[in-house]
Design an enzyme around this catalytic site. Sequence first.
Site, PDB file in Angstrom:
ATOM      1  N   CYS A  22       0.485  15.867 -11.390  1.00 43.03           N
ATOM      2  CA  CYS A  22      -0.668  15.615 -10.540  1.00 43.03           C
ATOM      3  C   CYS A  22      -1.533  16.873 -10.477  1.00 43.03           C
ATOM      4  O   CYS A  22      -0.995  17.970 -10.371  1.00 43.03           O
ATOM      5  CB  CYS A  22      -0.165  15.247  -9.143  1.00 43.03           C
ATOM      6  N   PRO A  23      -2.819  16.760 -10.622  1.00 42.33           N
ATOM      7  CA  PRO A  23      -3.671  15.573 -10.642  1.00 42.33           C
ATOM      8  C   PRO A  23      -4.106  15.140 -12.041  1.00 42.33           C
ATOM      9  O   PRO A  23      -4.992  14.321 -12.179  1.00 42.33           O
ATOM     10  CB  PRO A  23      -4.891  16.032  -9.844  1.00 42.33           C
TER      11      PRO A  23
END
Length: 83
Positions: A22-23
Amino acid sequence: MTEVHTKEPPCDAELDAAGLECPMPLLKAKLELNRLASGEVLKVTATDPGSQRDFHSFAKLAGHTMLHEETADGVFRYWLRKA
């Protein structure tokens, strides 16, 4: 033993975001969706468990449709129809 095969929804583009944290899976999916026409479908494969929350929130906020979702052995697959 009988194997069960589920038919995947058709897609217009695929993104392999496996191994990304993430992200990055979401950012790469946004870039790929920008290349697609409205109504086309993007299939995303990710391994980050946080992608479930991210993709559901993103689809809702951006107006895209989550057509289908699969989870198996730590691999998450999403089919998003571009708004």
